[in-house]
Structures are given as structure tokens and as C-alpha cells.
Design an enzyme around this catalytic site. Structure first.
Site, mmCIF file in Angstrom:
data_model
loop_
_atom_site.group_PDB
_atom_site.id
_atom_site.type_symbol
_atom_site.label_atom_id
_atom_site.label_comp_id
_atom_site.label_asym_id
_atom_site.label_seq_id
_atom_site.Cartn_x
_atom_site.Cartn_y
_atom_site.Cartn_z
ATOM 1 C CE LYS A 121 43.834 -6.233 7.197
ATOM 2 N NZ LYS A 121 44.660 -5.341 6.367
ATOM 3 C CD GLU A 127 47.060 -2.085 3.530
ATOM 4 O OE1 GLU A 127 47.657 -1.129 2.993
ATOM 5 O OE2 GLU A 127 47.636 -3.106 3.931
ATOM 6 C CD GLU A 145 49.803 -1.694 10.349
ATOM 7 O OE1 GLU A 145 48.916 -2.208 9.645
ATOM 8 O OE2 GLU A 145 51.008 -2.020 10.292
HETATM 9 O O1 KIV Z 1 48.592 -8.071 6.709
HETATM 10 C C1 KIV Z 1 48.474 -7.993 7.946
HETATM 11 O O2 KIV Z 1 48.994 -8.810 8.695
HETATM 12 C C2 KIV Z 1 47.689 -6.914 8.488
HETATM 13 C C3 KIV Z 1 47.649 -6.768 9.987
HETATM 14 C C4 KIV Z 1 48.926 -6.302 10.511
HETATM 15 C C5 KIV Z 1 46.513 -5.918 10.417
HETATM 16 O O3 KIV Z 1 47.120 -6.159 7.766
#
Ligand code: KIV
Length: 281
Positions: A112, A114, A181
Site C-alpha cells: 500500500k 499513500e 481515509e
Molecule cells: O497504517 C495504517 O494502519 C493504515 C490504515 C489506517 C489504513 O494505513
């Protein structure tokens, strides 16, 4: 095992799904056995597990350490490793190398990242390299200083249009899903309807295809005032406090250990039950 294709199918079939963060072996096993389809080794571990005030100090080594433990505990879930601050922002080469470490060394199935903008091209390159990418838009905690704090994003028309455009661009670049988010529910609903790929909300209202919470928040393990979007399903901090006080009382009063916890005098007997846990020698 859940795959990115299953996650897409959930959206296509209108089935909402849950994702949770997880940072250790035992929790991963519990969540996996409970059937949670996506487990995120989030960089929130910097705040939850390591006591940092933000996610910014989290390193690749921190992330890999926890991701490896999670991979040892999970069998069924799709495992997503969160790329920490400065592991992908400086260059595409950094991004490919570090994403590769999550897959190759830590047993993650996806990563993931950002942000939109330049992250779109990084996403394209990772997807080209065979790495499934989950995007993350709206309140992106790695940009906490640029946002002037942990603030809801997309409240103005201009901000909302930018976030929607980033979401479309991430989908076009090959992201398999996007975390939304800290944004108004209306904007998250608009993005969710505009995209073919699933959205996963946290503080983004009920229209998202999936929802994610920080495991320790929903269990009531983190103390203090929870953010508005958190629903607490247990109060484990209180349970732990009660349990450790009862233990300390038992030790003080001589109620623990009892006869059932003692070994006999004729040598230490090997554990009869192979699942009995022994620590150390
Ligand atoms: O780091 C994390 O826990 C996240 C979630 C809140 C989506 O990015």
C-alpha cells in the site's frame, strides 16, 4: 487464500468486506482464523506498537520485522505491507526495490502506498513489475505536516475534485483497491461509484466497498479518546488491567501458584500435550 481477484469479485457482487491492521504472529493467526479477508501490516504500527507520535519514523526494517511475523501467522488472508515514509517517495527505483522486499523477504502479497500525483506513476511501475498495489487517498498520515495535522481532507470542491482525479488515475495505473481515509462520506460515495475497483474506508462513511480499522482501536486496547470513526467492539484495556491486578493480588496473597500449577519432585516431566507452549530452555 484470498487474492486481489476475490477482492474485486466482492465489489462486483456487492459484498462488503472487512480489513484490519495487524502487526504480530498471534493476532494474525486469530484474524486469519476469523476469516478477515485482508490483513494490513500498517505503518500505524509505529504509533500503536512502537510509541512514536506519528508514522514518520517507521523504517523498512521495522515494517519487514512485523510483516514477517504476520506472514508466519496467516494462511488465508490477502496480506498487504504498508510502504513506510520515504521508502517510495524519492524514486521509482526505491519503490520497486522496497516493494520487492515486502514480497520476497516478508511474504506479503501486495503493498500500500499513500497519495496521488507522482505516486500514480510509481503505482504503474510496481504493477508492471507484478506487485499488486493498494492506493490510499484523503487523510494520508505520512503527509501530516503538509496537511497541518491529522485533518479531514476533501471538504472544499477543489480538494474533492483533486482526490477524485487521483482515485481515477490510480485505478487507471492498475491499483487493485484504494483506501479512503478521513474524508466526507459524500465524497467517498462519489469515488466508490465512479471506480470499478473497490474502495476501503476509514473515517469515510458507509458507502465504501470495504472498511478498515486499526485492530487495537476496535478492541479498545488503545486508551484515551478514540477518533470519531472508531467503533469499539471490546474494552480489552480494562480487561487487561483487571487481569494483571488479579494476578498481582494472587501473588501477594499466596493464591498463585496453586497445586495445579506445580511440578512433582521426581524430575521435570516432558509436556504430554505437544501444543503446550514452553518458552526458553
Ligand atoms: O497504517 C495504517 O494502519 C493504515 C490504515 C489506517 C489504513 O494505513
Amino acid at each position: 487464500m484470498a487474492t486481489v481477484l476475490d477482492i474485486q469479485r466482492y465489489k462486483d457482487e456487492g459484498r462488503r468486506f472487512a480489513m484490519l491492521t495487524v502487526y504480530d504472529f498471534l493476532s494474525a493467526r486469530l484474524l486469519d482464523e476469523a476469516g478477515i479477508p485482508i490483513l494490513l501490516v500498517g505503518d500505524s504500527l509505529g504509533m500503536v506498537m512502537l510509541g512514536h507520535p506519528t508514522t514518520l519514523p517507521v523504517t523498512m526494517e521495522d515494517m519487514l520485522h512485523h510483516a514477517k511475523a504476520v506472514a508466519r501467522g496467516a494462511r488465508q488472508a490477502l496480506l498487504v505491507g504498508d510502504m513506510p515514509f520515504m521508502s517510495y517517495q524519492a524514486s521509482v527505483e526505491d519503490a520497486v526495490r522496497n516493494a520487492g522486499r515486502f514480497i520476497q523477504e516478508a511474504g506479503m502479497h501486495a503493498v500500500k502506498l499513500e497519495g496521488g500525483g507522482t505516486v500514480v506513476e510509481i503505482t504503474r511501475r510496481l504493477v508492471d513489475a507484478g506487485v499488486p498495489v493498494m492506493g490510499h487517498l484523503g487523510l494520508t498520515p505520512q503527509s501530516v505536516h503538509a496537511m497541518g495535522g491529522f485533518k479531514v481532507q476533501g471538504k472544499t470542491d477543489a480538494q474533492a475534485a483533486r482526490i477524485l482525479a487521483d482515485a481515477r488515475a490510480l485505478e487507471e495505473a492498475g491499483a487493485f483497491s484504494i483506501v479512503l481515509e478521513g474524508m466526507p462520506s459524500k465524497l467517498a460515495a462519489e469515488i466508490t461509484h465512479a471506480l470499478r475497483i473497490p474502495t476501503i474506508g476509514i473515517g469515510a462513511g458507509p458507502a465504501c466497498d470495504g472498511q478498515v480499522l486499526v485492530f487495537h482501536d476496535m478492541l479498545g486496547l488503545t486508551t484515551g479518546k478514540a477518533p470519531k470513526f472508531v467503533k469499539r467492539y471490546a474494552n480489552l484495556a480494562e480487561d487487561i488491567s483487571r487481569a494483571v491486578n488479579a494476578y498481582a493480588d494472587d501473588v501477594r496473597t499466596g493464591n498463585f501458584p496453586g497445586p495445579e500449577h506445580e511440578y512433582s519432585t521426581n524430575g521435570s516431566t516432558p509436556a504430554k500435550d505437544p501444543s503446550e507452549v514452553r518458552y526458553g530452555g
